[in-house]
Design a protein around this motif. Structure first.
Motif, mmCIF file in Angstrom:
data_model
loop_
_atom_site.group_PDB
_atom_site.id
_atom_site.type_symbol
_atom_site.label_atom_id
_atom_site.label_comp_id
_atom_site.label_asym_id
_atom_site.label_seq_id
_atom_site.Cartn_x
_atom_site.Cartn_y
_atom_site.Cartn_z
ATOM 1 N N TYR A 36 0.834 -1.195 0.000
ATOM 2 C CA TYR A 36 0.000 0.000 0.000
ATOM 3 C C TYR A 36 0.869 1.245 0.000
ATOM 4 O O TYR A 36 2.030 1.229 0.420
ATOM 5 C CB TYR A 36 -0.896 0.039 1.236
ATOM 6 N N ALA A 37 0.307 2.344 -0.459
ATOM 7 C CA ALA A 37 0.879 3.659 -0.203
ATOM 8 C C ALA A 37 0.586 3.997 1.252
ATOM 9 O O ALA A 37 -0.445 3.593 1.793
ATOM 10 C CB ALA A 37 0.244 4.694 -1.132
ATOM 11 N N ASN A 38 1.472 4.732 1.913
ATOM 12 C CA ASN A 38 1.261 4.965 3.341
ATOM 13 C C ASN A 38 -0.081 5.671 3.587
ATOM 14 O O ASN A 38 -0.670 6.262 2.686
ATOM 15 C CB ASN A 38 2.433 5.732 3.962
ATOM 16 N N ILE A 39 -0.560 5.571 4.819
ATOM 17 C CA ILE A 39 -1.914 6.012 5.145
ATOM 18 C C ILE A 39 -2.125 7.492 4.852
ATOM 19 O O ILE A 39 -3.210 7.902 4.411
ATOM 20 C CB ILE A 39 -2.225 5.678 6.620
ATOM 21 N N ASP A 40 -1.104 8.305 5.061
ATOM 22 C CA ASP A 40 -1.246 9.728 4.758
ATOM 23 C C ASP A 40 -1.454 9.937 3.258
ATOM 24 O O ASP A 40 -2.282 10.759 2.842
ATOM 25 C CB ASP A 40 -0.016 10.490 5.232
ATOM 26 N N ARG A 41 -0.716 9.219 2.440
ATOM 27 C CA ARG A 41 -0.871 9.337 0.989
ATOM 28 C C ARG A 41 -2.263 8.876 0.558
ATOM 29 O O ARG A 41 -2.904 9.501 -0.288
ATOM 30 C CB ARG A 41 0.202 8.512 0.274
ATOM 31 N N LEU A 42 -2.737 7.774 1.140
ATOM 32 C CA LEU A 42 -4.072 7.282 0.789
ATOM 33 C C LEU A 42 -5.153 8.275 1.200
ATOM 34 O O LEU A 42 -6.109 8.513 0.455
ATOM 35 C CB LEU A 42 -4.322 5.925 1.444
ATOM 36 N N ALA A 43 -5.013 8.848 2.394
ATOM 37 C CA ALA A 43 -6.020 9.811 2.870
ATOM 38 C C ALA A 43 -6.067 11.038 1.965
ATOM 39 O O ALA A 43 -7.145 11.578 1.685
ATOM 40 C CB ALA A 43 -5.724 10.217 4.304
ATOM 41 N N ALA A 44 -4.901 11.487 1.518
ATOM 42 C CA ALA A 44 -4.857 12.656 0.653
ATOM 43 C C ALA A 44 -5.441 12.371 -0.722
ATOM 44 O O ALA A 44 -5.991 13.260 -1.382
ATOM 45 C CB ALA A 44 -3.408 13.140 0.518
ATOM 46 N N TYR A 45 -5.359 11.125 -1.168
ATOM 47 C CA TYR A 45 -5.832 10.743 -2.499
ATOM 48 C C TYR A 45 -7.306 10.351 -2.516
ATOM 49 O O TYR A 45 -7.975 10.421 -3.545
ATOM 50 C CB TYR A 45 -4.978 9.571 -2.994
ATOM 51 N N HIS A 46 -7.843 9.949 -1.384
ATOM 52 C CA HIS A 46 -9.096 9.209 -1.285
ATOM 53 C C HIS A 46 -10.301 9.861 -1.973
ATOM 54 O O HIS A 46 -11.096 9.174 -2.622
ATOM 55 C CB HIS A 46 -9.423 8.996 0.198
ATOM 56 N N VAL A 47 -10.459 11.153 -1.834
ATOM 57 C CA VAL A 47 -11.672 11.812 -2.316
ATOM 58 C C VAL A 47 -11.651 12.014 -3.831
ATOM 59 O O VAL A 47 -12.710 11.982 -4.473
ATOM 60 C CB VAL A 47 -11.882 13.150 -1.584
ATOM 61 N N GLY A 48 -10.490 12.181 -4.412
ATOM 62 C CA GLY A 48 -10.394 12.424 -5.849
ATOM 63 C C GLY A 48 -11.110 11.395 -6.703
ATOM 64 O O GLY A 48 -11.917 11.749 -7.579
ATOM 65 N N PRO A 49 -10.859 10.100 -6.495
ATOM 66 C CA PRO A 49 -11.574 9.085 -7.281
ATOM 67 C C PRO A 49 -13.086 9.104 -7.062
ATOM 68 O O PRO A 49 -13.846 8.742 -7.967
ATOM 69 C CB PRO A 49 -10.966 7.771 -6.780
ATOM 70 N N LEU A 50 -13.526 9.505 -5.877
ATOM 71 C CA LEU A 50 -14.963 9.564 -5.608
ATOM 72 C C LEU A 50 -15.613 10.688 -6.412
ATOM 73 O O LEU A 50 -16.686 10.501 -6.999
ATOM 74 C CB LEU A 50 -15.214 9.771 -4.114
ATOM 75 N N VAL A 51 -14.964 11.830 -6.443
ATOM 76 C CA VAL A 51 -15.479 12.950 -7.219
ATOM 77 C C VAL A 51 -15.505 12.598 -8.706
ATOM 78 O O VAL A 51 -16.498 12.855 -9.407
ATOM 79 C CB VAL A 51 -14.626 14.209 -6.983
ATOM 80 N N ALA A 52 -14.431 11.998 -9.192
ATOM 81 C CA ALA A 52 -14.333 11.650 -10.612
ATOM 82 C C ALA A 52 -15.424 10.674 -11.033
ATOM 83 O O ALA A 52 -15.864 10.670 -12.194
ATOM 84 C CB ALA A 52 -12.954 11.066 -10.911
ATOM 85 N N GLN A 53 -15.887 9.829 -10.094
ATOM 86 C CA GLN A 53 -16.915 8.832 -10.414
ATOM 87 C C GLN A 53 -18.306 9.267 -9.958
ATOM 88 O O GLN A 53 -19.217 8.435 -9.887
ATOM 89 C CB GLN A 53 -16.523 7.492 -9.781
ATOM 90 N N LYS A 54 -18.456 10.565 -9.652
ATOM 91 C CA LYS A 54 -19.754 11.140 -9.299
ATOM 92 C C LYS A 54 -20.419 10.396 -8.135
ATOM 93 O O LYS A 54 -21.605 10.074 -8.152
ATOM 94 C CB LYS A 54 -20.675 11.168 -10.530
#
Length: 541
Positions: free
Chosen positions: A254-272
């Motif tokens: 995995y990418a470390n938890i801080d990296r995952l937390a920072a990335y997490h919302v982007g894919p949700l927005v992109a997929q509406k």
């Protein structure tokens, strides 16, 4: 909670059962804190142990990338299937024992390198690797109703890989020899206590050169002090600070938890994801605004990542989430308390009109318990998942229904947990040469996997052990921690995990020991009743 408490006992998901995978002893399980982003994530979490010291995981963290700067355990060594065996420490160098690591080189190995001698756990003919076996593998999965998440025989997996390595030149011209230590996921001892004995085994009783499985942070610190790298290919356990503190910690899962937390919302927005949702029918609603609930752990590492990255990202999109933090488990007896806390969280979300549920966790325990409670209440929010939730594994095991999965989106980097086997064959688009080699080795040794979870555990053995061989492929006479870590950093993208995303999922480099940096968008497809990857491969910063 203290920074040493970084291990969680949960139903097994892509780990050697329960006590060998990723990282936290944590407070006594079962308590929870509730709040919104505006009130400090619930203030002081219930269940924090008395005298607990804050973790430094968030101190000075400007970017979420990680940069490097007692009783009950037993040990054994030996190989089956003609690979040979060696016991005892006769002939093994003790150079560097007890050295503390610094600057990525390790105190012990640095001394060895300067003197021209190999490090401890290495002789002219052998390199010793520490492996951890859970004597009660799968027991808690059975107890919690997750019997479909089988774990296979991790020892057989590991010995098959070691046999193959030794038949093909070994490691730096030496035979790779296993040393086993045991833990028990059903024990009343805490994981810190059990892994203290594991560290004793690997650092003193039968000194090893390298070991697999991170265990709690106290174990990683113990191994770091002795100059022994710890390898893993698991699910989220540590934040960026841990990779700075422990240059010998190498995590490919995995990418470390801080990296995952920072990335997490982007894919949700992109997929509406944040469109109106009806929690009674589990279908899109014609009008309304999403109300977001966020379920996570209350330990310092997850709390820091959620507060610093995930919640601000949600707020930027106009959603102030209701945040519920659940304490982790220190012993097997804590599991039932955690399940009760998650059930309480589900009831809170439902009563407060939450329509969209984000579960930010590791190893799918929170998702499993939440889904069970929500199904019993006929509450069908829209879920956001990633590989740490094991969505397809839960669906296949009957721990999530198709109605619950409908509408869920997220991102994934572990096909074994994200996709059904029909979409993830050994010759498919997410396979690579190491996976194909691993599949052949297992077949040649008569190993058959009865679930994708068990197969993923087999891939962990391949990834970690073949990494040892790859990192030391240029070493011949001198084998030290420094040589090994420099070898890992030099691999770049040439070494890909057997359970990863084909030939372009991770990239090692100096200062990046959590090399996973790619993922696919993921969503549930009603046409196949399964999860699928969609679109192009994405980058996790």
């Amino acid at each position: 909670m203290s920074p040493s408490a970084r291990f969680r006992i949960v139903p097994a998901l892509l780990v050697l059962a329960l006590a060998v995978g990723c990282g936290s002893t944590a407070q006594q399980g079962g308590t929870a804190s509730v709040g919104t982003a505006g009130d400090g994530l619930g203030g002081t979490s219930a269940g924090t142990p008395a005298g607990g010291t804050p973790s430094s995981s968030a101190d000075g963290l400007s970017v979420p990338g990680g940069t490097t700067g007692g009783s009950g355990a037993s040990a054994s060594s030996g190989l089956s299937g003609g690979a040979g065996s060696t016991t005892g420490s006769t002939g093994l160098s003790s150079s560097g024992a007890g050295g503390s690591s610094g600057g990525g080189s390790g105190g012990g190995s640095g001394s060895a390198a300067q003197s021209g001698a190999s490090g401890a756990g290495v002789s002219a003919s052998e390199v010793r690797v520490g492996l951890i076996r859970d004597r009660s593998a799968g027991a808690l999965n059975q107890a919690t109703g997750a019997s479909g998440l089988t774990s296979g025989d991790s020892r057989a997996d590991e010995l098959a890989v070691i046999d193959d390595i030794n038949k093909h030149g070994g490691v730096a011209g030496r035979k790779l020899v296993p040393v086993y230590a045991e833990v028990d996921s059903t024990s009343s001892q805490t994981t810190d206590q059990q892994f203290s004995a594991v560290c004793q085994t690997f650092t003193r009783d039968q000194r090893v050169f390298v070991a697999t499985g991170p265990g709690p942070e106290s174990y990683v610190a113990c191994m770091e002090k002795a100059g022994i790298p710890v390898l893993d290919d698991d699910l989220p356990a540590f934040g960026a600070a841990a990779f700075r503190r422990y240059p010998g910690l190498i995590e490919q899962g995995y990418a470390n938890i801080d990296r995952l937390a920072a990335y997490h919302v982007g894919p949700l927005v992109a997929q509406k994801y944040f469109t109106p949702w009806n929690t009674t029918t589990g279908q899109p609603a014609p009008t309304g605004k999403a109300k977001v609930g966020l379920l996570t752990y209350s330990d310092d590492v997850f709390s820091s990542a959620v507060k610093r990255y995930l919640v601000p990202a949600l707020q930027k999109q106009g959603y102030d989430p209701i945040v519920i933090q659940v304490a982790e488990n220190s012993t097997a007896s804590d599991v039932s308390r955690q399940a009760a806390a998650v059930q309480s969280a589900e009831l809170t979300f439902a009563s407060r009109g939450v329509t969209h549920v984000v579960i930010f966790e590791a190893k799918a325990a929170l998702a499993e318990f939440f889904l069970a409670s929500a199904q019993s209440q006929k509450y069908y929010p829209r879920y956001a998942f990633n590989s740490a939730n094991g969505p397809q594994a839960l669906l296949t095991a009957g721990l999530m229904t198709a109605q619950q999965a409908t509408g869920s989106v997220g991102y994934g980097w572990l096909p074994n947990l994200d996709l059904n086997p029909g979409l993830n064959p050994d010759n498919g688009p997410y396979a690579n040469s190491l996976r194909r080699r691993c599949a052949k080795v297992m077949k040649d040794h008569g190993i058959k996997f009865d679930s994708s979870n068990a197969q993923g555990i087999g891939y962990i053995a391949c990834t970690s052990l073949y990494l040892v061989q790859a990192a030391l492929q240029k070493a011949t006479t001198v084998v030290t921690e420094r040589v090994f870590l420099e070898g890992v950093a030099s691999l770049g993208s040439t070494f890909q995990p057997a359970g990863g995303l084909g030939s372009d999922g991770q990239s090692f480099r100096p200062g990046r020991n959590d090399p996973q940096d790619k993922a696919y968008f993921m969503s549930f497809s009603t046409s196949c009743g399964c999860f699928r990857y969609t679109g192009a491969l994405q980058t996790i910063p």
